[in-house]
Design a protein around this motif. Structure first.
Motif, PDB file in Angstrom:
ATOM      1  N   MET A 106      10.019   6.588   1.684  1.00 26.65           N
ATOM      2  CA  MET A 106      10.048   5.295   0.990  1.00 26.65           C
ATOM      3  C   MET A 106      11.475   4.752   0.885  1.00 26.65           C
ATOM      4  O   MET A 106      11.691   3.552   1.023  1.00 26.65           O
ATOM      5  CB  MET A 106       9.418   5.404  -0.388  1.00 26.65           C
ATOM      6  CG  MET A 106       7.920   5.529  -0.350  1.00 26.65           C
ATOM      7  SD  MET A 106       7.099   4.224   0.586  1.00 26.65           S
ATOM      8  CE  MET A 106       7.568   2.785  -0.335  1.00 26.65           C
ATOM      9  N   ILE A 107      12.425   5.630   0.650  1.00 28.54           N
ATOM     10  CA  ILE A 107      13.820   5.184   0.584  1.00 28.54           C
ATOM     11  C   ILE A 107      14.248   4.626   1.936  1.00 28.54           C
ATOM     12  O   ILE A 107      14.875   3.568   2.016  1.00 28.54           O
ATOM     13  CB  ILE A 107      14.737   6.339   0.123  1.00 28.54           C
ATOM     14  CG1 ILE A 107      14.453   6.657  -1.349  1.00 28.54           C
ATOM     15  CG2 ILE A 107      16.200   5.995   0.335  1.00 28.54           C
ATOM     16  CD1 ILE A 107      15.152   7.898  -1.865  1.00 28.54           C
ATOM     17  N   LYS A 108      13.859   5.313   3.005  1.00 29.19           N
ATOM     18  CA  LYS A 108      14.201   4.850   4.349  1.00 29.19           C
ATOM     19  C   LYS A 108      13.523   3.509   4.653  1.00 29.19           C
ATOM     20  O   LYS A 108      14.141   2.597   5.211  1.00 29.19           O
ATOM     21  CB  LYS A 108      13.786   5.904   5.379  1.00 29.19           C
ATOM     22  CG  LYS A 108      14.141   5.552   6.785  1.00 29.19           C
ATOM     23  CD  LYS A 108      13.717   6.655   7.747  1.00 29.19           C
ATOM     24  CE  LYS A 108      13.999   6.252   9.179  1.00 29.19           C
ATOM     25  NZ  LYS A 108      13.511   7.239  10.132  1.00 29.19           N
ATOM     26  N   GLU A 109      12.263   3.372   4.286  1.00 28.59           N
ATOM     27  CA  GLU A 109      11.521   2.127   4.531  1.00 28.59           C
ATOM     28  C   GLU A 109      12.127   0.970   3.741  1.00 28.59           C
ATOM     29  O   GLU A 109      12.287  -0.139   4.267  1.00 28.59           O
ATOM     30  CB  GLU A 109      10.054   2.308   4.160  1.00 28.59           C
ATOM     31  CG  GLU A 109       9.181   1.107   4.432  1.00 28.59           C
ATOM     32  CD  GLU A 109       9.051   0.769   5.900  1.00 28.59           C
ATOM     33  OE1 GLU A 109       8.916  -0.429   6.222  1.00 28.59           O
ATOM     34  OE2 GLU A 109       9.104   1.687   6.745  1.00 28.59           O
ATOM     35  N   ASN A 127       0.839  -1.209   0.000  1.00 28.39           N
ATOM     36  CA  ASN A 127       0.000   0.000   0.000  1.00 28.39           C
ATOM     37  C   ASN A 127       0.872   1.257   0.000  1.00 28.39           C
ATOM     38  O   ASN A 127       0.570   2.225  -0.701  1.00 28.39           O
ATOM     39  CB  ASN A 127      -0.929  -0.007   1.211  1.00 28.39           C
ATOM     40  CG  ASN A 127      -1.898   1.147   1.183  1.00 28.39           C
ATOM     41  OD1 ASN A 127      -2.338   1.580   0.125  1.00 28.39           O
ATOM     42  ND2 ASN A 127      -2.221   1.674   2.353  1.00 28.39           N
ATOM     43  N   LEU A 128       1.954   1.250   0.780  1.00 28.56           N
ATOM     44  CA  LEU A 128       2.865   2.401   0.781  1.00 28.56           C
ATOM     45  C   LEU A 128       3.482   2.611  -0.595  1.00 28.56           C
ATOM     46  O   LEU A 128       3.609   3.746  -1.065  1.00 28.56           O
ATOM     47  CB  LEU A 128       3.984   2.193   1.807  1.00 28.56           C
ATOM     48  CG  LEU A 128       3.674   2.492   3.260  1.00 28.56           C
ATOM     49  CD1 LEU A 128       4.868   2.141   4.132  1.00 28.56           C
ATOM     50  CD2 LEU A 128       3.308   3.952   3.448  1.00 28.56           C
ATOM     51  N   TRP A 129       3.895   1.530  -1.246  1.00 26.31           N
ATOM     52  CA  TRP A 129       4.519   1.648  -2.565  1.00 26.31           C
ATOM     53  C   TRP A 129       3.541   2.213  -3.597  1.00 26.31           C
ATOM     54  O   TRP A 129       3.957   2.871  -4.535  1.00 26.31           O
ATOM     55  CB  TRP A 129       5.044   0.301  -3.044  1.00 26.31           C
ATOM     56  CG  TRP A 129       6.257  -0.163  -2.290  1.00 26.31           C
ATOM     57  CD1 TRP A 129       7.194   0.614  -1.670  1.00 26.31           C
ATOM     58  CD2 TRP A 129       6.652  -1.502  -2.066  1.00 26.31           C
ATOM     59  NE1 TRP A 129       8.142  -0.168  -1.076  1.00 26.31           N
ATOM     60  CE2 TRP A 129       7.839  -1.476  -1.308  1.00 26.31           C
ATOM     61  CE3 TRP A 129       6.119  -2.731  -2.428  1.00 26.31           C
ATOM     62  CZ2 TRP A 129       8.497  -2.625  -0.914  1.00 26.31           C
ATOM     63  CZ3 TRP A 129       6.788  -3.874  -2.037  1.00 26.31           C
ATOM     64  CH2 TRP A 129       7.960  -3.813  -1.292  1.00 26.31           C
ATOM     65  N   GLN A 130       2.259   1.942  -3.408  1.00 27.44           N
ATOM     66  CA  GLN A 130       1.277   2.458  -4.362  1.00 27.44           C
ATOM     67  C   GLN A 130       0.868   3.891  -4.075  1.00 27.44           C
ATOM     68  O   GLN A 130       0.437   4.592  -4.975  1.00 27.44           O
ATOM     69  CB  GLN A 130       0.041   1.562  -4.381  1.00 27.44           C
ATOM     70  CG  GLN A 130       0.296   0.222  -5.024  1.00 27.44           C
ATOM     71  CD  GLN A 130      -0.973  -0.590  -5.157  1.00 27.44           C
ATOM     72  OE1 GLN A 130      -1.983  -0.309  -4.520  1.00 27.44           O
ATOM     73  NE2 GLN A 130      -0.933  -1.605  -6.000  1.00 27.44           N
ATOM     74  N   THR A 131       0.974   4.327  -2.836  1.00 29.99           N
ATOM     75  CA  THR A 131       0.494   5.663  -2.480  1.00 29.99           C
ATOM     76  C   THR A 131       1.601   6.696  -2.307  1.00 29.99           C
ATOM     77  O   THR A 131       1.313   7.886  -2.289  1.00 29.99           O
ATOM     78  CB  THR A 131      -0.325   5.607  -1.178  1.00 29.99           C
ATOM     79  OG1 THR A 131       0.498   5.088  -0.130  1.00 29.99           O
ATOM     80  CG2 THR A 131      -1.566   4.754  -1.357  1.00 29.99           C
ATOM     81  N   GLN A 132       2.850   6.267  -2.171  1.00 36.08           N
ATOM     82  CA  GLN A 132       3.968   7.190  -1.954  1.00 36.08           C
ATOM     83  C   GLN A 132       4.857   7.226  -3.198  1.00 36.08           C
ATOM     84  O   GLN A 132       4.929   6.260  -3.945  1.00 36.08           O
ATOM     85  CB  GLN A 132       4.820   6.732  -0.768  1.00 36.08           C
ATOM     86  CG  GLN A 132       4.063   6.587   0.528  1.00 36.08           C
ATOM     87  CD  GLN A 132       3.755   7.911   1.172  1.00 36.08           C
ATOM     88  OE1 GLN A 132       4.553   8.839   1.115  1.00 36.08           O
ATOM     89  NE2 GLN A 132       2.593   8.021   1.778  1.00 36.08           N
ATOM     90  N   SER A 133       5.537   8.306  -3.350  1.00 36.14           N
ATOM     91  CA  SER A 133       6.507   8.418  -4.437  1.00 36.14           C
ATOM     92  C   SER A 133       7.717   7.535  -4.115  1.00 36.14           C
ATOM     93  O   SER A 133       8.209   7.547  -2.988  1.00 36.14           O
ATOM     94  CB  SER A 133       6.955   9.874  -4.574  1.00 36.14           C
ATOM     95  OG  SER A 133       8.077   9.952  -5.419  1.00 36.14           O
ATOM     96  N   PRO A 134       8.198   6.764  -5.095  1.00 29.05           N
ATOM     97  CA  PRO A 134       9.345   5.899  -4.813  1.00 29.05           C
ATOM     98  C   PRO A 134      10.620   6.664  -4.466  1.00 29.05           C
ATOM     99  O   PRO A 134      11.506   6.127  -3.838  1.00 29.05           O
ATOM    100  CB  PRO A 134       9.542   5.112  -6.111  1.00 29.05           C
ATOM    101  CG  PRO A 134       8.513   5.562  -7.057  1.00 29.05           C
ATOM    102  CD  PRO A 134       7.687   6.615  -6.430  1.00 29.05           C
ATOM    103  N   ALA A 135      10.694   7.926  -4.859  1.00 32.64           N
ATOM    104  CA  ALA A 135      11.887   8.730  -4.582  1.00 32.64           C
ATOM    105  C   ALA A 135      11.765   9.538  -3.298  1.00 32.64           C
ATOM    106  O   ALA A 135      12.689  10.277  -2.950  1.00 32.64           O
ATOM    107  CB  ALA A 135      12.158   9.664  -5.748  1.00 32.64           C
ATOM    108  N   SER A 136      10.654   9.398  -2.576  1.00 39.36           N
ATOM    109  CA  SER A 136      10.492  10.164  -1.339  1.00 39.36           C
ATOM    110  C   SER A 136      11.421   9.619  -0.257  1.00 39.36           C
ATOM    111  O   SER A 136      11.781   8.444  -0.249  1.00 39.36           O
ATOM    112  CB  SER A 136       9.044  10.125  -0.859  1.00 39.36           C
ATOM    113  OG  SER A 136       8.707   8.833  -0.418  1.00 39.36           O
TER     114      SER A 136
END
Length: 101
Positions: free
Chosen positions: A39-42, A27-36
């Motif tokens: 998301m990089i930290k996760e 769900n995070l991968w679909q709703t957040q920008s991959p370059a944020s």
């Protein structure tokens, strides 16, 4: 026999917490920008936790193999619980952490 039961409970908990963690990360991968930054930290956290858990499991299995070489036998259910413990601990913690967000 109680140890075999505990192993079954641990396997079930690991399965369910892994499934919920995968769903929440998906769900995070679909709703957040991959370059944020989040998301990089996760993603970095996910990979490093898997590597650490794999190393801990490898250490447990090495200890079991050395024990067998020196004639110290450990029941399979004890070794199984010990080898799954790092994954179980991290998966449960991730499921709790991601469900709060």
């Amino acid at each position: 026999m109680m140890d075999v039961w505990k192993l079954g409970v641990m396997m079930t908990e690991l399965w369910t917490s892994s499934f919920s963690t995968i769903a929440m990360r998906h769900n995070l991968w679909q709703t957040q920008s991959p370059a944020s930054a989040r998301m990089i930290k996760e993603n970095q956290r996910m990979v490093s936790e898997k590597i650490e858990a794999g190393m801990e499991t490898g250490l447990v299995l090495q200890k079991a193999m050395l024990g067998m070489m020196f004639g110290q036998t450990t029941p399979w259910w004890v070794t199984s619980r010990r080898s799954m413990q790092p994954y179980h601990r991290r998966s449960s913690a991730n499921s709790r952490r991601l469900s709060r967000k």
